[in-house]
Design an enzyme around this catalytic site. Structure first.
Site, short mmCIF file in Angstrom:
data_model
loop_
_atom_site.label_atom_id
_atom_site.label_comp_id
_atom_site.label_asym_id
_atom_site.label_seq_id
_atom_site.Cartn_x
_atom_site.Cartn_y
_atom_site.Cartn_z
N ARG A 12 -11.36 -1.09 -32.63
CA ARG A 12 -10.95 -1.03 -31.22
C ARG A 12 -11.84 -0.02 -30.44
NH1 ARG A 12 -9.83 2.17 -27.04
NH2 ARG A 12 -8.66 3.58 -28.42
N ASP A 13 -11.63 1.26 -30.64
CA ASP A 13 -12.40 2.25 -29.87
C ASP A 13 -13.88 2.14 -30.18
OD1 ASP A 13 -12.64 4.29 -28.02
OD2 ASP A 13 -12.31 5.89 -29.48
N HIS A 204 -8.25 13.18 -32.30
CA HIS A 204 -9.23 12.11 -32.09
C HIS A 204 -10.49 12.76 -31.51
CE1 HIS A 204 -10.34 7.92 -30.67
NE2 HIS A 204 -11.07 8.63 -29.84
N HIS A 206 -14.72 12.87 -30.71
CA HIS A 206 -16.02 12.22 -30.58
C HIS A 206 -17.08 13.23 -31.00
CE1 HIS A 206 -15.08 8.34 -28.47
NE2 HIS A 206 -13.91 8.93 -28.54
N CYS A 237 -20.63 5.41 -25.66
CA CYS A 237 -21.31 4.49 -24.76
C CYS A 237 -22.68 4.14 -25.33
CB CYS A 237 -21.47 5.11 -23.39
SG CYS A 237 -22.33 3.98 -22.28
N ASN A 246 -17.75 7.97 -32.03
CA ASN A 246 -16.57 8.64 -32.58
C ASN A 246 -16.96 9.42 -33.83
OD1 ASN A 246 -15.55 6.27 -30.99
ND2 ASN A 246 -13.61 7.13 -31.61
#
Lengths: 305, 305
Positions: A12-13, A204, A206, A237, A246
């Site tokens: 997903r992410d 979470h 990055h 991105c 991530n």
């Protein structure tokens, strides 16, 4: 043995902003391989508008296609009532929903005040819980906002308390733009832990600046055991040259192994899953430790690659 | 303001194994640019055998060429008596010397027992101190040895105590193969700090698995303020594909800035120095944070690159 509970977010992410549209069958293959590697919590899809996020247009099919995976908790993102309707209609077992911690991000991103965005999320959470499905509630830009700069821990704590009060099982603190350093992670958790037990907090990260593993370690030191991670470090991105994605699942698993924490994940099988993702996206993938892991794996298996 | 004291090692540990022979003028230009960036301690050369390490054959010229750099402590590696003779003969202001913490590494690397290697280093240290120059004494493979596996902290502590007893001003703990995780750093420092005050301990990390910044943070948390770092992350073995080099200076400086610690280093000027090194080696260089630093630097300066 003390263990980390990982939520795999590559499907997903990781995938949602990738320019290469991945076919549904490819996503299901990736999810199956991630499950084979031992990842038991997988964020598999997003019920975002297919116009806004074409990569996630097949969310219903992904949920249907993952229903038979044994021992895997599948979740999907539902950012609003419409997304939740779709999630409930197709029997999604668990949802995630997100509110940004700052006025600036909410206004720019969804044209709402922070209060209105929070109330809307509370409604989504409440309805999901009534329908009997678990919710992970995310606090986005929890460390730094691209529009407002550093974020006060108190703002994150307020939002987390509201999510917890309405019944979200897990509150996930997201460093959306990868701006945190370990000192900030420790400080935020010192502020948050009096309000919420460590078992209900996920992190979470990055890895924009290469601080992902340092941040994860700081959270582990503070008692946190729930982490999101993305196989191969997919995410972020892809149009920004050099932008890292991530925090990579393989990096977190290696950190856990080095720290005496179990994850249930088999690294060689995970590397194979990363290679599946790399074929789907047409480019090599891998977190910070991947070059070393590939060499070490190749040596162990006698594979001369 | 609390500060980190960085020793820049790109001109020595960074360059020594690079396949591209860098001309003396190029090295002196790099050292000058590193000093301009604010690095005040620079390991500039090695008095290794020119046959064994051709890249370092110009050590005398480097020492001579850096004598006029204002406010910069220049040091050079002297691994044995012959190296020390050369260092003293050309007026090297400070030396570094190294002993590996394991029998296996000493036997394979220099065909000596650990005890004989330690005694030889003690002689080098003693003679250097008699000559009135400062010594940094390194404990190599302090966490893991490629021949013996994990290294007991007690073995490192014994060696560090001997170096300190003979008068080495600074004992540097080196993760030579980049195998440490932050938990191991904390554990080793807990074992070492009762024997040696934090002000006399430096840390030297390699970033093989991407754990360099996490390890540096763990050492900072333990009270350590002295770190080696290599501009652009140069170092390691350039022949091993994907092998990462030394912990990058720019990564450590960014960590320090995010942690409220001063370094005296100006990041944009350091990025320019990394670009000088990249031109000398004919390939792009940069630590884990470099893609983000370059974008952020370009935005701040209006430079559209």
């Amino acid at each position: 043995m003390d263990r980390l509970l990982l939520t795999e977010v590559a499907p997903r992410d990781g995938l949602q902003n990738q320019p290469t549209l991945v076919p549904t069958a490819g996503k299901l293959e990736l999810i199956r391989r991630l499950a084979e590697a031992g990842l038991t919590r997988i964020e598999a899809a997003s019920f975002a508008s297919p116009k806004a996020v074409p990569q996630m247009a097949d969310a219903e099919e992904i949920v249907a296609g993952t229903r038979s995976l044994p021992g895997v908790e599948v979740s999907a993102l539902a950012m609003n009532g419409r997304g939740l309707d779709r999630a409930l209609a197709c029997g999604t077992p668990q949802i995630a929903t997100v509110v940004a911690a700052t006025e600036g991000m909410n206004r720019r991103n969804i044209n709402m005040t922070l209060e209105r965005a929070t109330a809307a999320a509370e409604e989504v959470i409440g309805r999901a819980l009534e329908a009997g499905i678990a919710v992970r509630a995310y606090v986005a830009v929890a460390f730094e906002c691209p529009f407002e700069g550093p974020v006060e821990p108190a703002a994150v704590v307020r939002l987390a308390e509201r999510f917890a009060a309405i019944g979200a099982g897990e509150v996930v603190i997201a460093d959306t733009i990868g701006a945190a350093a370990p000192g900030q992670v420790s400080a935020l958790l010192r502020a948050l832990l009096p309000s919420l037990p460590a078992e209900r907090i996920g992190m979470h990260f990055h890895d924009t600046r290469g601080f992902g593993i340092a941040n994860a370690h700081a959270a582990i030191e503070a008692g946190i055991r729930r982490f999101d991670a993305s196989a191969g470090g997919i995410g972020g991105c892809p149009f920004a040259p050099g932008a890292a994605g991530n925090l990579a699942t393989e990096d977190v698993v290696l950190l856990a192994e080095k720290s005496g924490l179990a994850t249930g994940v088999d690294l060689p099988t995970l590397i194979d899953a990363v290679d599946v993702a790399g074929r789907l996206l047409g480019r090599p993938l891998g977190g910070r430790a991947m070059p070393w892991l590939r060499r070490s794996h190749a040596q162990a298996s006698g594979d001369p690659r």
